[in-house]
Design an enzyme around this catalytic site. Structure first.
Site, PDB file in Angstrom:
ATOM      1  N   PHE A 135       1.085  -1.542  -0.340  1.00  6.85           N
ATOM      2  CA  PHE A 135      -0.054  -0.096  -0.041  1.00  6.85           C
ATOM      3  C   PHE A 135       0.916   1.182  -0.162  1.00  6.85           C
ATOM      4  CE2 PHE A 135      -2.625   4.116   1.935  1.00  6.85           C
ATOM      5  CZ  PHE A 135      -3.332   3.434   0.765  1.00  6.85           C
ATOM      6  N   ASP A 220       9.273   2.786   1.041  1.00  8.20           N
ATOM      7  CA  ASP A 220       8.514   3.713   1.553  1.00  8.20           C
ATOM      8  C   ASP A 220       7.974   3.225   3.008  1.00  8.20           C
ATOM      9  OD1 ASP A 220       5.922   4.177   2.344  1.00  8.20           O
ATOM     10  OD2 ASP A 220       4.190   3.962   0.802  1.00  8.20           O
ATOM     11  N   LYS A 249       2.882  10.592   8.020  1.00 10.48           N
ATOM     12  CA  LYS A 249       2.088  10.063   8.922  1.00 10.48           C
ATOM     13  C   LYS A 249       2.977  10.598  10.236  1.00 10.48           C
ATOM     14  CE  LYS A 249       0.424   5.919   7.811  1.00 10.48           C
ATOM     15  NZ  LYS A 249      -1.376   6.017   7.578  1.00 10.48           N
TER      16      LYS A 249
HETATM   17  C1  LIG Z   1       3.178   2.468   3.449  1.00  8.94           C
HETATM   18  C2  LIG Z   1       2.487   3.466   3.205  1.00  8.94           C
HETATM   19  N1  LIG Z   1       2.481   4.598   2.398  1.00  8.94           N
HETATM   20  C3  LIG Z   1       1.409   5.422   1.738  1.00  8.94           C
HETATM   21  C4  LIG Z   1       0.328   5.931   2.495  1.00  8.94           C
HETATM   22  C5  LIG Z   1       0.052   7.215   1.710  1.00  8.94           C
HETATM   23  O1  LIG Z   1      -0.330   7.772   2.909  1.00  8.94           O
HETATM   24  P1  LIG Z   1      -1.202   9.100   2.916  1.00  8.94           P
HETATM   25  O2  LIG Z   1      -2.544   8.627   3.651  1.00  8.94           O
HETATM   26  O3  LIG Z   1      -0.693  10.514   4.087  1.00  8.94           O
HETATM   27  O4  LIG Z   1      -1.217   9.744   1.222  1.00  8.94           O
HETATM   28  C6  LIG Z   1       0.302   5.046   3.287  1.00  8.94           C
HETATM   29  C7  LIG Z   1      -0.820   5.169   4.650  1.00  8.94           C
HETATM   30  O5  LIG Z   1      -1.561   4.916   4.863  1.00  8.94           O
HETATM   31  C8  LIG Z   1       0.969   4.080   3.988  1.00  8.94           C
HETATM   32  O6  LIG Z   1       1.035   3.145   4.584  1.00  8.94           O
END
Ligand SMILES: Cc1ncc(COP(=O)(O)O)c(C=O)c1O
Length: 394
Positions: A135, A220, A249
């Site tokens: 994700f 990520d 986050k």
């Molecule tokens: C691993 C990862 N990458 C990217 C995102 C996306 O972040 P945002 O919701 O701040 O756009 C998330 C959100 O849960 C995430 O867990």
């Protein structure tokens, strides 16, 4: 009739409709606790989906925001800024080795979006390899790398030349990488995909493969960063640095912010190639600077490691027939059930514990890193209780 202001019907009338909403309005938070509009208290293991690693309204973050808001709220990155400079220096001091440059933005998806663009710029290649169950966010580029079909399918065509391979499987990625690959994009611990830590062997194989093939490795760490797993960044458990690291986050103690850190192979970032109006704004930078100071001074990274181990052991000891597996790293905890997670999430909430799903059968706990042992004990005993309740299937 109650004179309590009820936000629910108004939100229901005007909100977009894109969220699964729980039937509760959270109106206040302090530390590990939040309260709803009826005054009911909850231990918050949702933490804004992994944002509130410092808990809610951390005094150091609150006072930094107060101070900065009276000095300068906005300052585009076409100018230099004192608070931004201090943050960049502080952040550089905690990043995995070899990552020396940082692009600031406003969310996790934005950081992934930038990472994909930077990888293409740096390599002159197009193809991105991501993983099944991965994700990475909901904007078109990040969504293209996200695995879940029901998130992606309504928005086809997405960006081309993104392929998904099984996570934590060395053979599959080895055959997928080619001379056209710009980058391999993975989470160090898959979050939304079920709280699945990647093995050291897999992650170091990725590092080696990317070096051999001349493509970039992107970790990520939007969810795993800032102490969530018991290191500043999860890749530091393994001593493996990516070429690009995405953050979001918990980076700014609750204020929206994202960032991308880069190593020396990320070249060609010339003026005009990317940018963001709000990126690097002094308010978020002040909040982040205060948050990083608090993580460090309150020893929260180490605490996350120790308490995570403690909590997982306790949950394993519940030994309930519905628990298939307990996984995670630090205070990123996944409890895979043999049944659907939703009824248990609802029941937990009734008993004053907020938790998240991670796929259909996994209960995910992302408590603030300041949580006490007693509060964790309480969370575990509520989990045991709801697993045993007959109405939930126990
Ligand atoms: C691993 C990862 N990458 C990217 C995102 C996306 O972040 P945002 O919701 O701040 O756009 C998330 C959100 O849960 C995430 O867990």
């Amino acid at each position: 009739m109650s004179d309590i202001f009820d936000p629910i019907p108004i939100e229901n009338k005007y909100t977009s409709g894109v969220y699964y909403k729980r039937d509760v309005a959270i109106v206040r938070g302090k530390g590990t606790k939040v309260w709803d509009s009826h005054g009911k208290e909850y231990i918050d293991c949702v933490a804004g989906q992994g944002v509130a690693n410092l808990g809610h309204c951390h005094p150091r973050v609150v006072s930094a925001i107060n101070e900065q808001s009276q000095k300068l709220l906005t300052c585009t990155e076409i100018f230099f800024n004192d608070t931004r400079a201090r943050l960049l220096e502080k952040l550089a001091g905690v990043l995995p080795s070899g990552l020396n440059k940082v692009y600031l933005c406003n969310s996790g998806a934005e950081s992934v979006e930038a990472a994909i663009k930077f990888a293409r710029l740096a390599t002159g290649k197009k193809e991105i390899i991501a993983t099944m169950r991965g994700f990475h966010g909901r904007t078109m580029g990040a969504l293209s790398a996200t695995w879940e079909k029901r998130y992606r399918q309504p928005f086809f065509p997405l960006i081309p030349e993104v392929q998904h391979v099984p996570y934590d499987k060395i053979e599959k990625i080895t055959t997928a990488i080619s001379e056209n690959t710009a980058a391999v994009l993975v989470e160090v611990v898959q979050g939304e995909g079920g709280v699945r830590p990647g093995s050291r062997e897999y992650l170091s194989h990725l590092r080696q493969l990317c070096d051999e093939k001349g493509c970039l490795l992107i970790f990520d760490e939007v969810q795993t960063g800032f102490g969530r797993t018991g290191q500043w960044f999860a890749c530091q458990h393994h001593g493996i640095s990516p070429d690009i690291l995405t953050m979001g986050k918990a980076i700014a103690g609750g204020v929206p912010m994202g960032a991308v850190a880069m190593g020396e192979r990320v070249v060609n970032l010339k003026p005009g190639t990317h940018g963001s109006t709000f990126g690097g704004n002094p308010l978020a930078c002040a909040a982040s600077l205060a948050a990083l100071g608090a993580y460090e001074d309150e020893n929260l990274i180490r605490r996350s490691l120790e308490l995570g181990e403690y909590a997982r052991e306790k949950i394993k000891n519940i030994n309930h027939r519905f628990i298939r597996e307990v996984r995670g790293l630090g205070l990123m905890i996944g409890i895979e059930l043999k049944t659907k997670a939703t009824p248990y999430l609802r029941a937990l909430m009734q008993h004053g514990v907020l938790a998240l799903p991670a796929g259909p059968t996994v209960l995910r706990l992302l408590p603030p890193l300041i949580i006490s042992k007693e509060e964790l004990d309480q969370v575990v005993s509520v989990i045991e209780k709801v697993l045993n309740e007959e109405k939930n299937g126990g």
